[in-house]
Motif scaffolding. Structure first.
Motif, PDB file in Angstrom:
ATOM      1  N   UNK A   1       0.839  -1.208   0.000  1.00 17.16           N
ATOM      2  CA  UNK A   1       0.000   0.000   0.000  1.00 17.16           C
ATOM      3  C   UNK A   1       0.870   1.253   0.000  1.00 17.16           C
ATOM      4  N   UNK A   2       1.888   1.288   0.864  1.00 16.51           N
ATOM      5  CA  UNK A   2       2.755   2.471   0.923  1.00 16.51           C
ATOM      6  C   UNK A   2       3.574   2.617  -0.360  1.00 16.51           C
ATOM      7  N   UNK A   3       4.139   1.500  -0.846  1.00 16.17           N
ATOM      8  CA  UNK A   3       4.987   1.561  -2.034  1.00 16.17           C
ATOM      9  C   UNK A   3       4.209   2.009  -3.262  1.00 16.17           C
ATOM     10  N   UNK A   4       2.916   1.720  -3.297  1.00 14.34           N
ATOM     11  CA  UNK A   4       2.108   2.109  -4.458  1.00 14.34           C
ATOM     12  C   UNK A   4       1.966   3.615  -4.584  1.00 14.34           C
ATOM     13  N   UNK A   5       2.215   4.356  -3.501  1.00 10.96           N
ATOM     14  CA  UNK A   5       2.110   5.812  -3.546  1.00 10.96           C
ATOM     15  C   UNK A   5       3.428   6.471  -3.953  1.00 10.96           C
ATOM     16  N   UNK A   6       4.459   5.661  -4.259  1.00 13.18           N
ATOM     17  CA  UNK A   6       5.771   6.241  -4.582  1.00 13.18           C
ATOM     18  C   UNK A   6       5.908   6.608  -6.057  1.00 13.18           C
ATOM     19  N   UNK A   7       5.662   5.706  -7.021  1.00 11.87           N
ATOM     20  CA  UNK A   7       5.983   6.020  -8.417  1.00 11.87           C
ATOM     21  C   UNK A   7       5.268   7.260  -8.962  1.00 11.87           C
ATOM     22  N   UNK A   8       3.964   7.357  -8.742  1.00  9.47           N
ATOM     23  CA  UNK A   8       3.202   8.485  -9.285  1.00  9.47           C
ATOM     24  C   UNK A   8       2.690   9.406  -8.185  1.00  9.47           C
ATOM     25  N   UNK A   9       3.240   9.266  -6.997  1.00  9.71           N
ATOM     26  CA  UNK A   9       2.717  10.012  -5.859  1.00  9.71           C
ATOM     27  C   UNK A   9       3.036  11.487  -5.905  1.00  9.71           C
ATOM     28  N   UNK A  10       2.279  12.256  -5.150  1.00  8.88           N
ATOM     29  CA  UNK A  10       2.498  13.687  -4.997  1.00  8.88           C
ATOM     30  C   UNK A  10       3.894  13.916  -4.433  1.00  8.88           C
ATOM     31  N   UNK A  11       4.514  15.058  -4.791  1.00  3.73           N
ATOM     32  CA  UNK A  11       5.874  15.344  -4.364  1.00  3.73           C
ATOM     33  C   UNK A  11       5.992  15.375  -2.840  1.00  3.73           C
ATOM     34  N   UNK A  12       4.905  15.734  -2.156  1.00  2.00           N
ATOM     35  CA  UNK A  12       4.927  15.756  -0.697  1.00  2.00           C
ATOM     36  C   UNK A  12       4.825  14.349  -0.114  1.00  2.00           C
ATOM     37  N   UNK A  13       4.006  13.516  -0.737  1.00  6.53           N
ATOM     38  CA  UNK A  13       3.740  12.175  -0.202  1.00  6.53           C
ATOM     39  C   UNK A  13       4.831  11.179  -0.582  1.00  6.53           C
TER      40      UNK A  13
END
Length: 926
Positions: free
Chosen positions: A666-678
């Protein structure tokens, strides 16, 4: 707690329709409220108490024309031409005029303005149009932003072919985060892991369903809260990421315990209740640690971070509530369908030979644990080697954290194709990086007799400083009481050079006061970012002390041990340090930056470390509890420290592994296309969960426990007694279930005691006490030592805990249900009561099942004793008339002399305590 959760789980199982309907109604209500009252998100950041914020607040009053947010347009002439050429310059001037006519534009300044210097590049190839807006970033409407974009597009069309006009600046430096399809990959991985863990689509779907419901409610609550407070745009993404991860994991823990119990003979209802009680207790503990850590973000004293932590804490809280209510309700709908089906060969063997079949089933059940058996035996075979290896590896991973830099995000961190990022890069190329983050030096000049001359002098002083690229503007306001100096650093807004320049200008404060009588402050978007980073950096140590101190206290309460909390805290610190190091490797040093779509190498967002520390603390305690609590439970039952490590590990490793993989996905999925803050937060949490679960909790922890042996579970007796107990594994519930049918021959007893023993600091207060008190009866406790009598009365009324023995009062097992007993057993100390009769009357008014009287010996007056007897007789008669018989427990040194004060004394059950041997005599009248 486990007993209360047991009752809650049983009720939710039976009232499943009501529970599901209630949660759907809650979602509809808060969702509707969010749609009606949502005021939108913003990226405004205020930091009360800092120099930059105080200066901004002052400028809003004295120089409002420069206190709002800014934007800029860079115009690049066609190759070989100059912006000063007439066909370019005339078009720029016309666009500046049009920009000045837009709503919320305070002033648009042409690069050719005579009061501005440095707005045309040295080679005349480009020019900057500065736009000052009326209001903070959050105040600028979408219509204004669109109008600015349209005007710049018109400028681009009007320029000669080959010219470029690009819009950017502070107003466009950050984007509102949005979800992409990539984030759903984490949910897909979670579904696969759940299918492998449960072997059932029905069971696997429950955690996803409840997690999505919890996220929906928490998101709606956040947007509803925008009607009352300003909320940063990163807040919903953080709450979404955490709510999704913990929501799935907490449901996983309860359902896996339920499925494990269904392998036996428990009914689905009983299993759901017990799973809610045992795994649910651990879920509450884990959730509380995460919530406390998130609320602890307020230590930094930065409002937007406090709101962010509170919102994320609400999301975790919703996930906990859903897990302990909706999960047992869904288990009620599933019924027997989740019960594992025995294999065919096991059924045939069971028909042939039950004993052999049992062995075969046991062997089959342990086959999946062969991997974990090999793991735990390998890490505990040479524990010192394992410990040193883990510390060395994680220490090496943590080394890059020494170079980790913090800053607020700007347009340089946006994707390379974003218009604001294009503008940022063009400005850096043609003017220098410092033009993307100008500083504002401001102060009161009301005492000056030559405001223009003073501003010129200040400009010269600041221009001479190292690290200053240009000072394009130095001017007083219209009333000549406030001046501003715009300073362009040589370095980028997030560079160490710019930070050093800000520090140098501030260090000259006293010099400017002495030389020019001006109290100068440094502010602006860049200075605010530097102050936020510094304040957050300074808050890390106190926050870390709070988190570490909290972990020591909470784990000591849970495990009743000194070394287990210390070991857990050391492991947590190793996980955090290694996570910081990995984040620094990616974002600071560029390792795998392209693969993870990192737009720009450099500092990470300022609040990453403190959020990572807080969230990872809660998750680390989560895994610690589920692994080590099982080991402690086995040790308590077997007394074998080394063997308990293996059995406890095997009993929980599979679930912890599944939970950790889900969290990581779940956490790793927010890395590739995630917001610059997240993005850095998500990467830190993904790495931190992986390290903490597999390297720390499943490798380091068993090795340390193996090295310590029985010493791991040692705690000083005085500390054990002084600390409250937090029963996360449901030991109290197991004790209550064991005594459910006890005593079998006295079902009408309102009190049953067997073998009660309690030791004081130097001697036993009472020893091996047995007693049975029927409803409406009287129990006389006597003893020459007043402290022993009082201690026994307090124990029987649920106000003290015996060391050993069985005790059930008003149908509740003590000390498990002490709160329930206290609400049904009144306690009156006659010796301390000003008016004993009034004290008894007040106690009886609460309709107790038992009335306990201590110190009746202090009543020496015959008349008062008769009045006391009459009051007690009336109370018993009234209770009997209401079909609620009132029993009496009376403590006295000399029971025979107090017979006239106690109704039913001649037929009372008697327990005598003597100071010499503290033996007891129990007389039950024929």
């Amino acid at each position: 707690m486990s007993s209360l959760l047991y009752s809650l789980g049983r009720w939710a199982f039976r009232a499943r329709g009501i529970v599901v309907g209630a949660w759907i109604l809650i979602l509809a209500l808060v969702g509707g409220g969010a749609l009606l009252f949502n005021q939108g998100l913003d990226n405004a950041i205020s930091i009360p108490g800092t120099e930059s914020q105080a200066a901004l607040d002052s400028l809003a009053t004295t120089f409002p024309q420069v206190s709002g947010t800014t934007a800029q347009v860079i115009v690049v002439a066609p190759e070989g031409d100059a912006v000063t050429d007439e066909d370019v310059s005339v078009t720029i001037e016309a666009s500046v005029t049009a920009l000045n006519d837009l709503d919320q534009v305070e002033r648009a300044v042409s690069p050719f303005d005579e009061n501005v210097t440095g707005a045309v590049s040295e080679d005349d190839s480009s020019g900057l149009i500065s736009i000052q807006l009326d209001g903070e970033t959050a105040d600028i409407t979408a219509a204004t932003k669109d109008a600015l974009g349209e005007e710049v597009a018109a400028l681009q069309d009007a320029l000669p072919e080959g010219a470029v006009a690009s819009l950017g600046g502070q107003l466009f430096s950050t984007n509102l985060p949005a979800l992409s399809i990539v984030e759903l990959v984490g949910v897909g991985v979670a579904l696969i892991v759940l299918l492998l863990t449960f072997g059932s689509f029905l069971a696997a779907g429950m955690p996803l369903l409840t997690a999505l419901l919890g996220v929906g409610i928490s998101m709606a609550l956040i947007f509803l809260a925008t009607a009352f407070s300003s909320i940063n745009s990163t807040t919903p993404m953080l709450a979404l990421m955490l709510g999704l991860a913990v929501g799935i994991d907490y449901a996983l823990f309860i359902i896996s315990r339920h499925q494990e119990q269904l392998k036996g003979s428990l009914s689905a209802e009983e299993s759901a209740a017990r799973a809610t009680a045992t795994a649910g207790s651990a879920v509450i503990f884990a959730g509380l640690t995460v919530i406390i850590a998130l609320l602890g973000l307020g230590v930094a004293g930065i409002p937007f971070l406090t709101v962010m932590g509170a919102a994320a804490a609400v999301g975790v809280g919703v996930a906990v509530l859903i897990s302990i209510t909706l999960i047992p309700a869904l288990l009620g709908f599933a019924g027997e369908r989740l019960r594992p089906k025995p294999k065919k060969h096991a059924r045939r063997k069971r028909r042939a030979r039950a004993a052999a079949a049992s062995d075969a089933v046991d062997a089959a059940e342990h086959r999946p644990n062969r991997f974990f058996t090999g793991w735990v035996r390998a890490v505990t075979r040479f524990p010192i080697v394992t410990i040193l290896a883990v510390v060395a590896v994680l220490g090496l991973a943590a080394l890059p954290a020494l170079g980790l830099r913090l800053a607020l995000p700007d347009a340089g961190g946006l994707p390379s194709d974003d218009p604001a990022r294009i503008t940022y890069d063009l400005v850096s190329e043609h003017f220098g990086e410092g033009f993307n983050g100008p500083l504002i030096v401001t102060g009161s000049i009301v005492t000056s007799t030559d405001p223009l001359g003073l501003m010129a002098d200040l400009k010269d002083e600041i221009e001479a400083l190292d690290g200053v690229a240009a000072v394009p503007l130095a001017t007083p306001n219209e009333t000549a009481d406030t001046g501003i100096v715009q300073v362009i650093p040589e370095g980028a807004p997030d560079s160490e050079e710019t930070k050093a320049l800000v520090a140098e200008i501030r260090s000259m404060h006293d010099y400017f006061v002495d030389e020019y009588d001006v109290d100068l402050s440094v502010t602006g978007f860049t200075a605010v970012g530097i102050d936020v980073s510094d304040k957050l950096g300074n808050a890390l140590l106190p926050f870390g002390i709070i988190v570490v101190g909290l972990s020591l206290v909470l784990l000591t309460m849970v495990f009743r041990s000194i070394w287990v909390p210390i070991k857990a805290t050391v492991g947590y610190l190793l996980s955090v340090a290694a996570s910081f190091g990995i984040v620094a490797l990616v974002f600071e040093y560029g390792w795998f930056a392209d693969a993870l779509h990192v737009a720009k190498e450099g500092p990470v967002i300022s609040f990453m470390p403190i959020i990572l520390m807080g969230v990872l603390f809660g998750l680390a305690m989560d895994y610690e509890v589920f692994l080590v609590a099982r080991m402690r439970e086995d040790y308590v039952h077997s007394g074998k420290a080394r063997a308990s490590i293996e059995t406890g590990f095997l009993g929980s490793a599979k679930v912890v592994t599944a939970a950790a993989i889900i969290m990581f996905a779940v956490f790793a999925a927010f890395v590739p296309e995630g917001d610059v803050n997240i993005k850095p937060i998500a990467l830190g949490l993904a790495v931190g969960v992986f390290i903490d679960a597999f390297i720390v909790r499943m490798t380091f922890v068993p090795a340390v426990l193996a090295l310590l042996g029985e010493k791991a579970w040692w705690i000083p007796r005085w500390l054990d007694r002084s600390l409250p107990s937090f029963d996360v594994e449901g030991e109290g519930l197991h004790h209550e279930i064991e005594l459910r049918d006890w005593p079998s021959t006295a079902s009408s007893d309102v009190l049953s005691a067997e073998g009660l023993t309690l030791s004081g600091s130097r001697t036993a207060l009472f020893d091996n006490v047995d007693a049975h008190l029927p409803e409406g009866g009287t129990l006389l406790v006597s003893g020459e030592r007043e402290s022993s009598v009082t201690a026994l009365l307090l124990t029987m009324s649920g106000r003290m805990h015996a060391d050993t023995g069985k005790l059930k009062v008003a149908g509740y097992v003590l000390p498990v249900r002490a709160a329930s007993v206290r609400s049904r057993v009144a306690f009156v100390s006659i010796s301390e009561a000003v008016d004993p009769i009034r004290a008894i009357t007040d106690a009886v008014r609460e309709s107790p099942r038992i009335l306990t009287l201590d110190g009746i010996d202090t009543v020496t007056d015959a008349l008062t004793r008769r009045n006391l007897r009459d009051a007690l007789s009336d109370a018993q008669a009234q209770a009997h008339a209401n079909d609620r018989p009132l029993a009496l427990i009376v403590g006295t040194a000399f029971p025979d002399t107090q017979a006239d004060a106690v109704p039913g004394a001649d037929t009372a059950v008697r327990v005598a305590l003597t100071s010499s041997n503290l033996s007891h005599e129990a007389e039950v009248p024929a």
